[in-house]
Design an enzyme around this catalytic site. Structure first.
Site, mmCIF file in Angstrom:
data_model
loop_
_atom_site.group_PDB
_atom_site.id
_atom_site.type_symbol
_atom_site.label_atom_id
_atom_site.label_comp_id
_atom_site.label_asym_id
_atom_site.label_seq_id
_atom_site.Cartn_x
_atom_site.Cartn_y
_atom_site.Cartn_z
ATOM 1 N N LYS A 53 6.911 51.440 13.533
ATOM 2 C CA LYS A 53 8.364 51.647 13.525
ATOM 3 C C LYS A 53 9.005 50.857 12.386
ATOM 4 O O LYS A 53 9.888 51.343 11.685
ATOM 5 C CB LYS A 53 8.961 51.210 14.875
ATOM 6 C CG LYS A 53 8.574 52.142 16.013
ATOM 7 C CD LYS A 53 8.927 51.595 17.388
ATOM 8 C CE LYS A 53 8.385 52.522 18.472
ATOM 9 N NZ LYS A 53 8.615 52.032 19.832
ATOM 10 N N GLN A 97 10.511 46.912 23.243
ATOM 11 C CA GLN A 97 9.229 47.618 23.311
ATOM 12 C C GLN A 97 8.604 47.414 24.699
ATOM 13 O O GLN A 97 8.459 46.285 25.152
ATOM 14 C CB GLN A 97 8.297 47.090 22.214
ATOM 15 C CG GLN A 97 6.969 47.800 22.132
ATOM 16 C CD GLN A 97 7.091 49.264 21.684
ATOM 17 O OE1 GLN A 97 7.863 49.601 20.794
ATOM 18 N NE2 GLN A 97 6.337 50.134 22.333
ATOM 19 N N ASP A 120 16.498 53.921 21.626
ATOM 20 C CA ASP A 120 15.517 54.702 22.392
ATOM 21 C C ASP A 120 16.167 55.766 23.276
ATOM 22 O O ASP A 120 15.475 56.616 23.836
ATOM 23 C CB ASP A 120 14.716 53.764 23.304
ATOM 24 C CG ASP A 120 13.416 53.306 22.651
ATOM 25 O OD1 ASP A 120 12.966 53.958 21.678
ATOM 26 O OD2 ASP A 120 12.847 52.309 23.125
#
Ligand code: NAP
Length: 282
Positions: A53, A97, A120
């Site tokens: 990412k 995460q 997200d």
């Protein structure tokens, strides 16, 4: 034989387009999109995902920060960092995460991220907005799948769509996005009569995390098959949740594993962060 939907190529194109847009945003409004990623402890898969990412973010010209936190960090300490990032105008997108170490509760942490910085698309406000048909930050994997369908020229309108798996991160938002695109949607789980449901699917999205759960022989001839699963076999080979070769003989379109959904998830994380930056100050 089915036509492959090349997620790797589409994701590369989206990232290249974003790079141009980032340059324009910087030039015209002085804004550089910023993505902050919180990683706790030493989960090896998380380390690989976060590195990917960060690399994607830097390549398209974002500011990118990885906050790598000690395995033993407390819930209030993580909340404190999230609050600081919420207040930091340079940070437009943020994510925690997963998975986290057992002593941390992910739900209040996700809830603590400002909904407009939720890169997200997992914040309850964004999940709720999606359900209500309002503009929302959308979960990356299903958003990427909608783009894959568009790329293949497959319109969900009027089609029977079957989604296998009801996770908050893939299955449920996927079902809602397909519904919003006028498909007739069935959401399956462990208690479903899977074969019977799959056999009816014009569009099939499988996100169960079980290697080759869906047999090729169940696939409706001419269907579009999107395989979200990423399962590592003992020999190290990566396989999806669908029996690829047999399914490809019946489907019209199919995504490969790897190179299908995976690259699109990262591309949509970048898109969500860019969108948040472009909205900033408006
Ligand atoms: P998850 O939270 O573990 O949920 C799995 C879902 O599949 C559950 O709803 C479960 O049903 C259902 N399921 C499991 N076994 C089943 C069976 N035998 N029959 C019918 N349904 C079954 O999984 P997830 O986070 O959504 O991830 C799913 C897979 O996608 C994993 O392989 C993951 O690695 C992959 N993934 C890939 C990406 C990407 O970018 N490529 C992104 C996210 C996830 P119940 O609810 O009844 O338990």
């Amino acid at each position: 034989m089915a036509q492959l939907i090349d997620g790797k190529a589409l994701a590369a194109r989206i990232r290249a387009e974003l790079k141009g847009k980032v340059a324009r945003l910087r030039q015209e409004r002085g804004i550089v999109p910023g993505l902050a990623v919180l990683r706790v402890g030493e989960d090896p898969a998380s380390k690989i995902y976060v590195t990917g990412k960060k690399k994607a973010a830097e390549e398209i010209g974002f500011n990118s920060w990885e906050h790598h936190l000690d395995e033993k960090i407390s819930q209030p300490e993580v909340l404190h960092l999230i609050a600081a990032l919420n207040d930091d105008a340079q940070v437009h997108g943020m994510l925690v995460q997963l998975p986290l170490p057992k002593h941390l509760d992910p739900d209040p942490l996700i809830m603590a991220v400002k909904a407009e910085k939720d890169a997200d698309g997992l914040h309850p406000v964004n999940a709720g907005r999606l359900m209500l048909g309002q503009r929302a930050v959308q979960a990356c994997t299903p958003r990427g799948i909608m783009r894959l369908l568009e790329e293949a020229g497959v319109s969900p309108a009027g089609k029977r769509a079957v989604v296998v798996g009801r996770s908050n991160i893939v299955g449920k938002p996927m079902a809602l996005m397909l519904l919003a695109a006028d498909a007739t949607v069935t959401l399956c789980h462990r208690k479903s009569d899977l074969r019977a449901e799959v056999e009816r699917a014009d569009i099939l999205v499988v996100a169960a995390g079980v290697p080759e759960l869906v047999k090729g022989a169940w696939v409706k001839p001419g269907a579009t098959v999107i395989d979200v699963g990423m399962n590592r076999k003992p020999d190290g080979k990566l396989v999806g949740d669908v029996e690829f070769a047999a399914a490809a003989e019946r489907a019209a379109f199919i995504t490969p594993v790897p190179g299908g959904v995976g690259p699109m998830t990262i591309a949509m994380l970048m898109q969500n962060t860019y969108d948040a930056a472009a909205r900033a100050g408006r």
